[in-house]
Scaffold this motif. Structure first.
Motif, PDB file in Angstrom:
ATOM      1  N   GLY A  87      -0.441  -8.393   2.688  1.00  0.00           N
ATOM      2  CA  GLY A  87      -1.033  -7.327   1.702  1.00  0.00           C
ATOM      3  C   GLY A  87      -2.270  -6.861   2.276  1.00  0.00           C
ATOM      4  N   GLY A  88      -3.013  -6.265   1.359  1.00  0.00           N
ATOM      5  CA  GLY A  88      -4.216  -5.594   1.772  1.00  0.00           C
ATOM      6  C   GLY A  88      -4.188  -4.331   1.872  1.00  0.00           C
ATOM      7  N   ARG A  96     -11.769  -6.531  -7.315  1.00  0.00           N
ATOM      8  CA  ARG A  96     -10.675  -5.858  -7.303  1.00  0.00           C
ATOM      9  C   ARG A  96     -10.745  -4.560  -6.704  1.00  0.00           C
ATOM     10  NH1 ARG A  96      -5.965  -8.438  -8.221  1.00  0.00           N
ATOM     11  NH2 ARG A  96      -5.826 -10.333  -9.142  1.00  0.00           N
ATOM     12  N   GLY A  97     -11.943  -3.896  -6.756  1.00  0.00           N
ATOM     13  CA  GLY A  97     -12.250  -2.533  -6.513  1.00  0.00           C
ATOM     14  C   GLY A  97     -11.737  -2.154  -5.182  1.00  0.00           C
ATOM     15  N   TYR A  98     -11.477  -3.177  -4.155  1.00  0.00           N
ATOM     16  CA  TYR A  98     -11.085  -2.777  -2.897  1.00  0.00           C
ATOM     17  C   TYR A  98      -9.611  -1.849  -3.006  1.00  0.00           C
ATOM     18  CZ  TYR A  98      -7.173  -6.390  -2.695  1.00  0.00           C
ATOM     19  OH  TYR A  98      -6.019  -6.884  -3.166  1.00  0.00           O
ATOM     20  N   ARG A  99      -8.913  -2.123  -4.054  1.00  0.00           N
ATOM     21  CA  ARG A  99      -7.558  -1.511  -4.130  1.00  0.00           C
ATOM     22  C   ARG A  99      -7.659   0.198  -4.289  1.00  0.00           C
ATOM     23  NH1 ARG A  99      -3.592  -4.802  -5.455  1.00  0.00           N
ATOM     24  NH2 ARG A  99      -4.330  -7.164  -6.215  1.00  0.00           N
ATOM     25  N   ASP A 100      -8.959   0.588  -4.528  1.00  0.00           N
ATOM     26  CA  ASP A 100      -9.138   1.863  -4.555  1.00  0.00           C
ATOM     27  C   ASP A 100      -9.594   2.448  -3.481  1.00  0.00           C
ATOM     28  OD1 ASP A 100      -8.694   1.699  -7.424  1.00  0.00           O
ATOM     29  OD2 ASP A 100     -10.703   1.179  -7.883  1.00  0.00           O
ATOM     30  N   VAL A 101      -9.758   1.905  -2.221  1.00  0.00           N
ATOM     31  CA  VAL A 101     -10.176   2.351  -0.942  1.00  0.00           C
ATOM     32  C   VAL A 101      -9.008   2.012  -0.160  1.00  0.00           C
ATOM     33  CG1 VAL A 101     -12.663   1.832  -1.389  1.00  0.00           C
ATOM     34  CG2 VAL A 101     -11.074   0.157  -0.225  1.00  0.00           C
ATOM     35  N   ALA A 102      -8.931   3.008   1.066  1.00  0.00           N
ATOM     36  CA  ALA A 102      -7.853   3.088   2.116  1.00  0.00           C
ATOM     37  C   ALA A 102      -8.243   2.083   3.045  1.00  0.00           C
ATOM     38  CB  ALA A 102      -7.619   4.388   2.545  1.00  0.00           C
ATOM     39  N   GLN A 141       1.162  -1.180   0.047  1.00  0.00           N
ATOM     40  CA  GLN A 141      -0.070   0.081  -0.028  1.00  0.00           C
ATOM     41  C   GLN A 141       0.967   1.305  -0.168  1.00  0.00           C
ATOM     42  OE1 GLN A 141      -2.980   0.016   3.156  1.00  0.00           O
ATOM     43  NE2 GLN A 141      -3.807   1.959   2.488  1.00  0.00           N
ATOM     44  N   LYS A 142       0.739   1.927  -0.979  1.00  0.00           N
ATOM     45  CA  LYS A 142       1.805   3.153  -1.287  1.00  0.00           C
ATOM     46  C   LYS A 142       1.128   4.472  -0.972  1.00  0.00           C
ATOM     47  CE  LYS A 142       4.888   0.225  -2.913  1.00  0.00           C
ATOM     48  NZ  LYS A 142       6.009  -0.043  -2.259  1.00  0.00           N
TER      49      LYS A 142
END
Length: 249
Positions: free
Chosen positions: A90-91, A142-148, A66-67
């Protein structure tokens, strides 16, 4: 598939796991313990291990890859409100306050990622069922990648209640056939702190069940689901020394 391999000190009984009693500590220490356990099990000098822990002080843990995260989190850290820690897994970000974290470290883990999640998470499902709460897997893609916020979405690796509330968010790290899977069980999140961090209220409701009762049920479920003996053994002084040395590096 999980087929526990024997470790060097216990070749006669590969079905014996170690249980580490509850350790309240900082996020940095907790992540160091989990990483150390993974390394030890991978090298075959430590048995598979189950443990539960809390984060003191409260912390936000970031996924390994997570960057990006909100700038104001650094302000909260500087104010002393909480710590910011990076997980080896991850996550997305998890706020560790009012939660209970579990960790399972095993060898002999083969197969696809979600298959392994389901095998490990079975003891969580069984244990929480004994507490009167039915859980099933999330369905987000994979939409979870767009939330913090990790608890804003529920993937196939997460467990949600019959009301759609995400109760447990899990993450993995595999080294060959050795696996670390840990996850946060959101029990009593502070709405004010949650609002400060994520600019939203927590989606989970407060649960009145104690940590002791949860751990008791989940230990029993782990023995049943993994078909193991669970031997309680706190970290020894020499083990603490190795862990703390890793933190100071």
């Amino acid at each position: 598939m999980i087929t526990t391999k024997p470790y060097k000190k216990n070749l006669d009984n590969p079905k014996t796991w170690r249980y580490l009693p509850m350790i309240p500590a900082s996020g940095e220490i907790q992540m160091a313990i989990d990483s150390w356990l993974l390394q030890q099990v991978q090298q075959g000098i430590h048995p598979p291990t189950l443990r539960f822990y809390t984060w003191q002080p409260p912390a936000i843990s970031l996924g390994y890859h997570q960057k990006r995260f909100p700038d104001h989190w650094q302000n909260l850290v500087q104010e002393g409100t909480l710590e910011l820690v990076r997980r080896p897994t991850g996550g997305r970000a998890v706020l560790h306050q009012g939660d209970l974290t579990y960790a399972v470290v095993i060898s002999g883990a083969t197969g696809k990622r979600l298959q392994i999640y389901e095998e490990v998470c079975q003891f969580l499902i069984v244990g929480w069922q004994q507490l009167g709460i039915s859980l099933h897997y999330g369905k987000e893609g994979r939409g979870y990648r767009d939330v913090a916020n990790c608890f804003e979405t529920a993937t196939g690796a997460d467990l949600v209640t019959s009301y759609g509330e995400k109760l447990i968010g899990s993450a993995q790290l595999r080294r060959g056939e050795t696996l670390l899977q840990h996850g946060s069980m959101q029990l009593n999140p502070d709405p004010c702190l949650f609002q400060k961090v994520f600019n939203q209220l927590p989606t989970s409701t407060h649960l009145s069940v104690s940590h002791q009762e949860i751990i008791k049920k989940l230990k029993t479920a782990a023995i049943k689901c993994f078909q193991i003996n669970l031997v309680t053994q706190p970290l020894q002084r020499s083990e603490w020394q190795e862990i703390l040395e890793a933190v100071s590096e």
